[in-house]
Write an enzyme that holds these catalytic residues in place. Structure first.
Site, short mmCIF file in Angstrom:
data_model
loop_
_atom_site.label_atom_id
_atom_site.label_comp_id
_atom_site.label_asym_id
_atom_site.label_seq_id
_atom_site.Cartn_x
_atom_site.Cartn_y
_atom_site.Cartn_z
N ASP A 1 15.12 84.81 61.09
CA ASP A 1 14.12 85.11 60.71
C ASP A 1 13.01 85.87 61.16
OD1 ASP A 1 13.78 81.18 62.17
OD2 ASP A 1 15.41 82.58 60.23
N ILE B 1 23.45 85.25 59.72
CA ILE B 1 23.70 84.42 59.44
C ILE B 1 22.88 83.49 58.19
CG2 ILE B 1 21.67 82.47 60.70
CD1 ILE B 1 22.67 83.69 62.91
N LYS C 1 6.50 76.14 63.78
CA LYS C 1 7.22 75.18 62.15
C LYS C 1 8.04 74.27 62.73
CE LYS C 1 9.74 76.77 59.18
NZ LYS C 1 10.67 76.70 59.60
N ASN C 2 9.34 75.02 63.75
CA ASN C 2 10.91 74.90 63.26
C ASN C 2 10.82 73.91 65.35
OD1 ASN C 2 11.21 76.33 61.56
ND2 ASN C 2 12.64 77.97 62.41
N ARG D 1 13.51 70.66 53.47
CA ARG D 1 14.69 69.97 53.29
C ARG D 1 14.83 69.82 54.76
NH1 ARG D 1 18.18 73.66 55.51
NH2 ARG D 1 20.10 73.08 54.21
N ARG E 1 22.85 76.67 52.11
CA ARG E 1 22.21 75.58 53.76
C ARG E 1 23.41 74.33 53.91
NH1 ARG E 1 16.95 77.70 55.03
NH2 ARG E 1 17.10 76.10 57.10
N PRO E 2 24.92 74.60 54.24
CA PRO E 2 25.39 73.17 53.86
C PRO E 2 24.98 71.99 55.05
CG PRO E 2 26.88 74.62 54.99
CD PRO E 2 25.60 75.59 54.33
N ILE E 3 24.99 71.04 54.79
CA ILE E 3 24.67 70.29 56.09
C ILE E 3 26.21 69.79 57.00
CG2 ILE E 3 22.52 69.45 55.81
CD1 ILE E 3 23.69 66.83 54.43
N ASP E 4 27.57 70.18 56.36
CA ASP E 4 28.97 69.29 57.18
C ASP E 4 28.90 68.90 58.55
OD1 ASP E 4 28.92 72.18 57.28
OD2 ASP E 4 30.86 71.98 58.15
N LEU E 5 28.35 70.03 59.34
CA LEU E 5 28.08 70.45 60.56
C LEU E 5 27.77 69.41 61.25
CD1 LEU E 5 28.14 73.65 61.49
CD2 LEU E 5 29.86 72.19 61.63
N CYS F 1 18.52 76.77 49.77
CA CYS F 1 17.21 77.56 49.37
C CYS F 1 17.04 78.89 48.89
CB CYS F 1 16.90 77.31 50.64
SG CYS F 1 16.88 78.53 51.39
N ARG G 1 4.43 78.30 54.17
CA ARG G 1 5.56 77.48 54.55
C ARG G 1 5.24 77.69 56.17
NH1 ARG G 1 10.56 77.85 53.07
NH2 ARG G 1 10.70 76.35 54.44
C1 EPZ Z 1 17.03 76.34 61.21
O1 EPZ Z 1 18.13 75.75 60.59
C2 EPZ Z 1 15.72 77.45 61.29
N1 EPZ Z 1 14.95 76.17 60.55
C3 EPZ Z 1 15.52 78.61 60.23
O2 EPZ Z 1 14.43 78.98 60.38
C4 EPZ Z 1 16.16 79.73 61.22
O3 EPZ Z 1 16.53 80.90 60.67
C5 EPZ Z 1 18.00 78.70 61.82
O4 EPZ Z 1 17.82 77.35 61.88
C6 EPZ Z 1 18.58 80.41 62.42
O5 EPZ Z 1 18.09 79.81 63.64
C7 EPZ Z 1 14.30 74.93 61.53
O6 EPZ Z 1 14.39 75.09 62.18
C8 EPZ Z 1 13.63 73.90 60.26
P1 EPZ Z 1 21.70 76.71 61.46
P2 EPZ Z 1 19.11 75.25 60.16
O7 EPZ Z 1 21.97 75.16 61.24
O8 EPZ Z 1 19.31 74.65 60.95
C9 EPZ Z 1 25.32 77.21 58.73
C10 EPZ Z 1 13.00 80.11 58.95
O9 EPZ Z 1 12.39 80.78 58.48
N2 EPZ Z 1 25.25 75.94 58.26
O10 EPZ Z 1 21.42 77.31 62.84
O11 EPZ Z 1 18.87 75.08 58.89
C11 EPZ Z 1 24.39 77.81 58.31
O12 EPZ Z 1 24.78 77.43 56.52
C12 EPZ Z 1 14.22 79.07 58.53
O13 EPZ Z 1 12.14 78.95 59.27
C13 EPZ Z 1 26.50 75.74 57.76
O14 EPZ Z 1 27.52 75.81 57.68
O15 EPZ Z 1 19.93 76.86 60.74
C14 EPZ Z 1 24.09 79.13 58.51
O16 EPZ Z 1 24.94 79.93 57.46
C15 EPZ Z 1 15.22 79.55 57.74
N3 EPZ Z 1 27.17 74.38 58.45
C16 EPZ Z 1 24.28 79.53 59.59
O17 EPZ Z 1 25.34 78.14 59.81
C17 EPZ Z 1 26.06 73.01 59.21
O18 EPZ Z 1 25.97 72.02 59.39
C18 EPZ Z 1 22.95 78.80 60.35
O19 EPZ Z 1 21.70 77.57 60.09
C19 EPZ Z 1 24.55 73.98 58.92
C20 EPZ Z 1 25.04 75.62 59.55
#
Ligand code: EPZ
Length: 432
Positions: A311, A333, A22-23, A96, A125-129, A120, A403
């Site tokens: 995960d 995480i 999926k990812n 998302r 799950r912020p997207i600031d980065l 969620c 999902r």
């Molecule tokens: C991906 O999510 C995966 N989803 C997640 O899988 C997985 O748990 C995660 O990576 C970590 O490995 C997909 O690939 C679709 P991150 P993502 O950005 O990209 C913080 C599942 O069960 N953060 O690495 O959202 C965030 O809040 C799902 O299949 C910011 O602060 O993960 C989190 O604490 C769940 N600002 C940490 O980083 C940002 O702009 C990791 O998030 C982005 C993230």
């Protein structure tokens, strides 16, 4: 609304082929926008999040077809007709990961409008980065009433240092940089295997990228992308890890086929440390927990790849709830990824949450109960608990599980599990 009905106590035995990841599939579907051509994506998992992403692509003006072939399910995506820069709001709420579309649509159409994909069950799950990286490439981004508008006549390559190795931010910036002018270097990049699969797909498209899987990814912008790309989605390492954990928790013997051992090393190490026997064979990864004493893991920490994957945290905690002794698992995480433990304790587990750490006292046995899935991996963990528990377990709200797992009950039945998927009679209108 459907539930899983599980009669526990049967050691799982047999082999299972793991479906596409999926990812990996979600960012690759987003990236298909970049070449405005035809992508043939094989081993595409049949999951709710994938279906929603395909619906979004169709609403953006893309043609989508699916077919079953010897490699499983193939999806044909023709993005040559994509003209709309507006991601449909009602679908953003459903998946998302639609956030992955910002980079590719911006790079292709010069602008994009998309709703903030809220948090969620497992965290904010912020997207600031993501947005910081796209601004660094020259995008003008405004955020108003929950709507993001991003525009850029041209993206300019630059050096970006991520404050945190975010998987999604790494992927979004990578995709946007494919068509930027000049070179982009992403430092402190996430190293997950799904990012390497995205790079493989983009290479086939003619993108000039190197370093995926390391903490530094370099992208040389190019205007020339191939119009026909074929790619096979990698196997899902988390589904593979979940099936190995199912073999472990039931004291069985399972062969998991298709997943790369390399992508599962921290999970294999953990299961071995707890007392399972694991062998890498030509066919796949073999795990035996038959007649083995399974013991605690004093301390486990979830980390960005190549650390132990968040995960797999709910699944491994569930397994440890039946291992002798006290284990502790620290979740670094996501801020709310222990919700399932309350449901597990209803089944007789002994798990206490102290801040972001689960303290798990192994118990002799779990007992069947009616429990509720609250998120994807926590729901899968409850199914594992039901497989090991004495008596009947009902897992409600399995939409969360669907999902990320393609017909989980069928996979488990193939391994001898006694599990059925049943519709739930509701007060309103019978089976929904
Ligand atoms: C991906 O999510 C995966 N989803 C997640 O899988 C997985 O748990 C995660 O990576 C970590 O490995 C997909 O690939 C679709 P991150 P993502 O950005 O990209 C913080 C599942 O069960 N953060 O690495 O959202 C965030 O809040 C799902 O299949 C910011 O602060 O993960 C989190 O604490 C769940 N600002 C940490 O980083 C940002 O702009 C990791 O998030 C982005 C993230």
């Amino acid at each position: 609304m459907s539930d899983f009905l599980i009669c526990g106590g049967t050691p799982l035995e047999g082999s299972i082929q793991i479906h596409g990841a999926k990812n990996a599939a979600l960012p690759i579907l987003a990236a298909s926008v970049l070449h405005q051509g035809v992508s043939v994506l094989e081993n595409m998992p049949d999951l709710k999040d994938i279906e929603t992403m395909l619906r979004i692509l169709k609403e953006l003006g893309t043609e989508v077809k699916t077919e079953e072939n010897h490699k499983g399910r193939a999806v044909f995506v023709d993005t040559s007709g994509m003209t709309k820069p507006r991601v449909p709001s009602h679908l953003v709420k459903e998946v998302r990961s639609s956030i992955f579309l910002i980079g590719p649509i911006l790079a292709t159409l010069g602008q994009v409008d998309i709703e903030f994909p809220g948090g969620c069950e497992i965290g904010k799950r912020p997207i600031d980065l993501h947005l910081k990286g796209l601004r660094a490439l020259g995008a003008e981004i405004t955020e108003e009433d929950g709507l993001i508008h991003a525009a850029a006549k041209e993206l300019i390559g630059t050096e970006i240092l991520l404050d945190y190795p975010s998987v999604g931010a790494t992927e979004n910036i990578m995709m946007a940089a494919v068509k930027a002018k000049g070179t982009t270097v992403i430092r402190n990049a996430a190293r997950e295997p799904e990012i390497v699969d995205l790079e493989r797909y983009l290479h086939r498209m003619g993108a000039k990228i190197s370093g995926a899987g390391t903490d530094t990814v370099t992208i040389q912008g190019t205007a020339f992308l191939r119009k026909h790309v074929k790619h096979t989605i990698m196997a899902d390492r988390i589904v593979a890890g979940t099936m190995l954990a199912a073999g472990a928790i039931t004291g069985g013997e399972v062969m998991v086929k298709g997943a790369e051992e390399e992508t599962l090393l921290p999970v294999l190490k953990c299961l071995t440390q707890a007392g399972c026997q694991i062998k890498t064979e030509n066919e796949g990864l073999f795990l035996s927990a038959k007649n083995r004493i399974l013991r605690k893991i004093p301390h486990l920490v979830t980390l960005p790849y190549p650390g132990f994957p968040t995960d797999m945290q709910p699944q491994i905690c569930t397994f440890l709830s039946l291992c002798q002794g006290r284990s502790t698992v620290e979740e670094t995480i996501f801020e709310n990824r222990f919700e399932y433990s309350k449901e597990l304790n209803k089944m007789g587990a002994n798990i206490k949450i102290r801040e972001n750490t689960a303290v798990i006292e192994g118990v002799e046995a779990l007992r069947g109960a009616r429990v509720k899935a609250k998120d994807l991996r926590g729901g899968a963990a409850l199914v594992l608990a039901g497989l090991a528990a004495e008596g009947m377990t009902t897992v409600e709200e399995i939409k969360h599980i669907e999902r990320g797992y393609e017909r989980l009950e069928r996979m488990l039945k193939n391994l001898g599990a006694n599990i059925e998927r049943v519709g739930r009679i509701t007060e309103r209108s019978g089976n929904e």
